[in-house]
Design a protein around this motif. Sequence first.
Motif, PDB file in Angstrom:
ATOM      1  N   LYS A   9       1.619  24.470  -0.399  1.00 57.14           N
ATOM      2  CA  LYS A   9       0.376  23.691  -0.341  1.00 57.14           C
ATOM      3  C   LYS A   9      -0.138  23.404  -1.747  1.00 57.14           C
ATOM      4  O   LYS A   9      -0.574  22.282  -2.050  1.00 57.14           O
ATOM      5  N   ALA A  10      -0.076  24.412  -2.610  1.00 58.62           N
ATOM      6  CA  ALA A  10      -0.541  24.232  -3.995  1.00 58.62           C
ATOM      7  C   ALA A  10       0.287  23.173  -4.714  1.00 58.62           C
ATOM      8  O   ALA A  10      -0.240  22.365  -5.485  1.00 58.62           O
ATOM      9  N   LYS A  11       1.600  23.166  -4.466  1.00 59.48           N
ATOM     10  CA  LYS A  11       2.480  22.170  -5.090  1.00 59.48           C
ATOM     11  C   LYS A  11       2.139  20.757  -4.615  1.00 59.48           C
ATOM     12  O   LYS A  11       2.086  19.819  -5.421  1.00 59.48           O
ATOM     13  N   CYS A  12       1.907  20.614  -3.316  1.00 59.25           N
ATOM     14  CA  CYS A  12       1.552  19.300  -2.764  1.00 59.25           C
ATOM     15  C   CYS A  12       0.222  18.807  -3.329  1.00 59.25           C
ATOM     16  O   CYS A  12       0.074  17.624  -3.656  1.00 59.25           O
ATOM     17  N   GLU A  13      -0.737  19.705  -3.436  1.00 61.03           N
ATOM     18  CA  GLU A  13      -2.037  19.332  -3.984  1.00 61.03           C
ATOM     19  C   GLU A  13      -1.916  18.936  -5.453  1.00 61.03           C
ATOM     20  O   GLU A  13      -2.586  18.015  -5.923  1.00 61.03           O
ATOM     21  N   ASN A  14      -1.033  19.619  -6.174  1.00 60.74           N
ATOM     22  CA  ASN A  14      -0.829  19.317  -7.590  1.00 60.74           C
ATOM     23  C   ASN A  14      -0.216  17.935  -7.793  1.00 60.74           C
ATOM     24  O   ASN A  14      -0.526  17.230  -8.767  1.00 60.74           O
ATOM     25  N   THR A  15       0.658  17.541  -6.863  1.00 60.84           N
ATOM     26  CA  THR A  15       1.301  16.227  -6.952  1.00 60.84           C
ATOM     27  C   THR A  15       0.563  15.172  -6.115  1.00 60.84           C
ATOM     28  O   THR A  15       1.040  14.043  -5.996  1.00 60.84           O
ATOM     29  N   LYS A  16      -0.552  15.564  -5.534  1.00 61.24           N
ATOM     30  CA  LYS A  16      -1.386  14.680  -4.709  1.00 61.24           C
ATOM     31  C   LYS A  16      -0.583  14.065  -3.552  1.00 61.24           C
ATOM     32  O   LYS A  16      -0.709  12.877  -3.246  1.00 61.24           O
ATOM     33  N   THR A  17       0.243  14.915  -2.920  1.00 61.11           N
ATOM     34  CA  THR A  17       1.044  14.474  -1.786  1.00 61.11           C
ATOM     35  C   THR A  17       0.367  14.910  -0.488  1.00 61.11           C
ATOM     36  O   THR A  17       0.152  16.104  -0.286  1.00 61.11           O
ATOM     37  N   PRO A  18       0.005  13.973   0.388  1.00 59.17           N
ATOM     38  CA  PRO A  18      -0.662  14.340   1.643  1.00 59.17           C
ATOM     39  C   PRO A  18       0.236  15.207   2.521  1.00 59.17           C
ATOM     40  O   PRO A  18       1.415  14.911   2.710  1.00 59.17           O
ATOM     41  N   ILE A  19      -0.329  16.280   3.057  1.00 58.17           N
ATOM     42  CA  ILE A  19       0.403  17.173   3.956  1.00 58.17           C
ATOM     43  C   ILE A  19       0.130  16.734   5.393  1.00 58.17           C
ATOM     44  O   ILE A  19      -1.007  16.771   5.851  1.00 58.17           O
TER      45      ILE A  19
ATOM     46  N   LYS B  23       2.463  21.414   9.014  1.00 53.50           N
ATOM     47  CA  LYS B  23       2.982  22.682   8.511  1.00 53.50           C
ATOM     48  C   LYS B  23       3.695  23.380   9.665  1.00 53.50           C
ATOM     49  O   LYS B  23       3.144  23.507  10.751  1.00 53.50           O
TER      50      LYS B  23
END
Length: 249
Positions: free
Chosen positions: A38-48, A51
């Motif tokens: 989740k932290a990686k996705c938020e860092n790259t601004k990739t919508p999740i 899960k």
Amino acid sequence: MAKKVQKKSVKKAAIYARVSSTANKDGAGISRQTAVCKAKCENTKTPIICKVAEVVSGSLPLQKRAVFNELLQKCSKQNITSVYVEGTRAFARNAAVAEAIYEKTKDLGIHIIPVDLPDLMDHNPNPAQKFMRRVMFAYTELEKDITVQRLQHGWKQKLQTEKAKQRSGQQVRLSLKGKVKINGGKGLLEKNLSGAQRKQLKAKCLNYSKGNVTVRELAKQLSSILKTKQAGFFSFYGNGLFSTTVLTP
């Protein structure tokens, strides 16, 4: 005449986490893996978008990974281009299985992205990336095999120690069949139950024998009396345990 500006398609992601037993689902398992992804996705601004987590052996062949295959189908249908995992061991612990998953996701146009090595599963790898992918898959399998071998050796030694205690007259844990027991949770007969608890258990079981409650209801009642922990993160699906959460971007 003004040209139409095409909107850039937004990359969407799913998060996948896996543990091999329910004992690992909390402390060092599902929650940690999910948080890292989740932290990686938020860092790259990739919508999740979703899960998914499951309890299954990472050595099972792809065709027996029902939950993982369902995730890939969902990604394909909903144009989810990336599946984030904590590392290679999160989706496979066998080199052949890992390579099969790589080929499958490549055919579907879905990128598996290990947070620790984001370029490991690149679909158009250069020679160095291809070599590294296969080395990492082999290392993950070797790590698993060594761990299993050490655990089996440890259990064997512990079993021999407990059997020696039994022969000397010391009290040891026994299974229902009277054999020395060294692993697993305490069975019903091993628990220190109060007189009140025993009466309650007997009453609930008699009520079930009369057909007044279902097996599921009986299980809940017995769990309440015995004060056993219940897994809240997982739910049953097919042959595996998993939990799915769908989020809107």
